[in-house]
Design a protein around this motif. Structure first.
Motif, PDB file in Angstrom:
ATOM      1  N   PHE A  86       0.830  -1.207   0.000  1.00  0.00           N
ATOM      2  CA  PHE A  86       0.000   0.000   0.000  1.00  0.00           C
ATOM      3  C   PHE A  86       0.860   1.252   0.000  1.00  0.00           C
ATOM      4  O   PHE A  86       0.675   2.148  -0.825  1.00  0.00           O
ATOM      5  N   TRP A  87       1.839   1.338   0.905  1.00  0.00           N
ATOM      6  CA  TRP A  87       2.673   2.529   0.984  1.00  0.00           C
ATOM      7  C   TRP A  87       3.620   2.634  -0.214  1.00  0.00           C
ATOM      8  O   TRP A  87       3.892   3.730  -0.707  1.00  0.00           O
ATOM      9  N   THR A  88       4.124   1.516  -0.678  1.00  0.00           N
ATOM     10  CA  THR A  88       4.960   1.544  -1.881  1.00  0.00           C
ATOM     11  C   THR A  88       4.158   2.023  -3.082  1.00  0.00           C
ATOM     12  O   THR A  88       4.638   2.810  -3.896  1.00  0.00           O
ATOM     13  N   PHE A  89       2.921   1.558  -3.177  1.00  0.00           N
ATOM     14  CA  PHE A  89       2.042   1.971  -4.268  1.00  0.00           C
ATOM     15  C   PHE A  89       1.788   3.477  -4.219  1.00  0.00           C
ATOM     16  O   PHE A  89       1.913   4.170  -5.235  1.00  0.00           O
ATOM     17  N   LEU A  90       1.443   4.006  -3.043  1.00  0.00           N
ATOM     18  CA  LEU A  90       1.171   5.440  -2.929  1.00  0.00           C
ATOM     19  C   LEU A  90       2.397   6.279  -3.279  1.00  0.00           C
ATOM     20  O   LEU A  90       2.290   7.258  -4.046  1.00  0.00           O
ATOM     21  N   MET A 145       2.837   8.783  -6.585  1.00  0.00           N
ATOM     22  CA  MET A 145       3.170  10.200  -6.427  1.00  0.00           C
ATOM     23  C   MET A 145       4.422  10.548  -7.215  1.00  0.00           C
ATOM     24  O   MET A 145       4.473  11.581  -7.886  1.00  0.00           O
ATOM     25  N   LEU A 146       5.427   9.687  -7.149  1.00  0.00           N
ATOM     26  CA  LEU A 146       6.662   9.926  -7.887  1.00  0.00           C
ATOM     27  C   LEU A 146       6.415   9.927  -9.388  1.00  0.00           C
ATOM     28  O   LEU A 146       6.929  10.788 -10.107  1.00  0.00           O
ATOM     29  N   THR A 147       5.602   8.992  -9.862  1.00  0.00           N
ATOM     30  CA  THR A 147       5.279   8.928 -11.280  1.00  0.00           C
ATOM     31  C   THR A 147       4.544  10.184 -11.731  1.00  0.00           C
ATOM     32  O   THR A 147       4.819  10.728 -12.807  1.00  0.00           O
ATOM     33  N   TYR A 148       3.619  10.661 -10.917  1.00  0.00           N
ATOM     34  CA  TYR A 148       2.867  11.869 -11.264  1.00  0.00           C
ATOM     35  C   TYR A 148       3.781  13.092 -11.334  1.00  0.00           C
ATOM     36  O   TYR A 148       3.704  13.875 -12.276  1.00  0.00           O
ATOM     37  N   VAL A 149       4.645  13.242 -10.345  1.00  0.00           N
ATOM     38  CA  VAL A 149       5.515  14.416 -10.298  1.00  0.00           C
ATOM     39  C   VAL A 149       6.509  14.405 -11.458  1.00  0.00           C
ATOM     40  O   VAL A 149       6.708  15.425 -12.125  1.00  0.00           O
ATOM     41  N   PHE A 192       0.342  11.529 -17.561  1.00  0.00           N
ATOM     42  CA  PHE A 192       0.414  10.621 -16.417  1.00  0.00           C
ATOM     43  C   PHE A 192      -0.152   9.266 -16.805  1.00  0.00           C
ATOM     44  O   PHE A 192      -1.238   9.159 -17.356  1.00  0.00           O
ATOM     45  N   ASN A 193       0.596   8.213 -16.504  1.00  0.00           N
ATOM     46  CA  ASN A 193       0.169   6.859 -16.822  1.00  0.00           C
ATOM     47  C   ASN A 193       0.086   6.063 -15.524  1.00  0.00           C
ATOM     48  O   ASN A 193       1.100   5.798 -14.873  1.00  0.00           O
TER      49      ASN A 193
END
Length: 60
Positions: free
Chosen positions: A8-12, A16-20, A29-30
């Motif tokens: 869960f925390w790795t996913f979040l 966030m990193l992918t979005y930024v 954004f993918n």
């Protein structure tokens, strides 16, 4: 429960990193990229935690 919360925390954090990063690059954004990276990162975390046992930590 430990495995679920780790994912869960790795996913979040990965999403966030992918979005930024995609926002900074001006790319679209993918969601699937973040999901795949989070699965890989979670598996690597489990492998590293299995390799680094408490016995090795006590020797140092």
């Amino acid at each position: 429960m430990q495995y679920i919360m780790t994912f869960f925390w790795t996913f979040l954090l990965t999403e966030m990193l992918t979005y930024v990063v995609s926002s900074m690059n001006g790319a679209e954004f993918n969601f699937m990229t973040g999901l795949i990276l989070s699965i890989i990162a979670t598996i690597l975390l489990f492998i590293f935690s299995a390799l680094l046992t408490d016995d090795q930590a006590e020797q140092h």
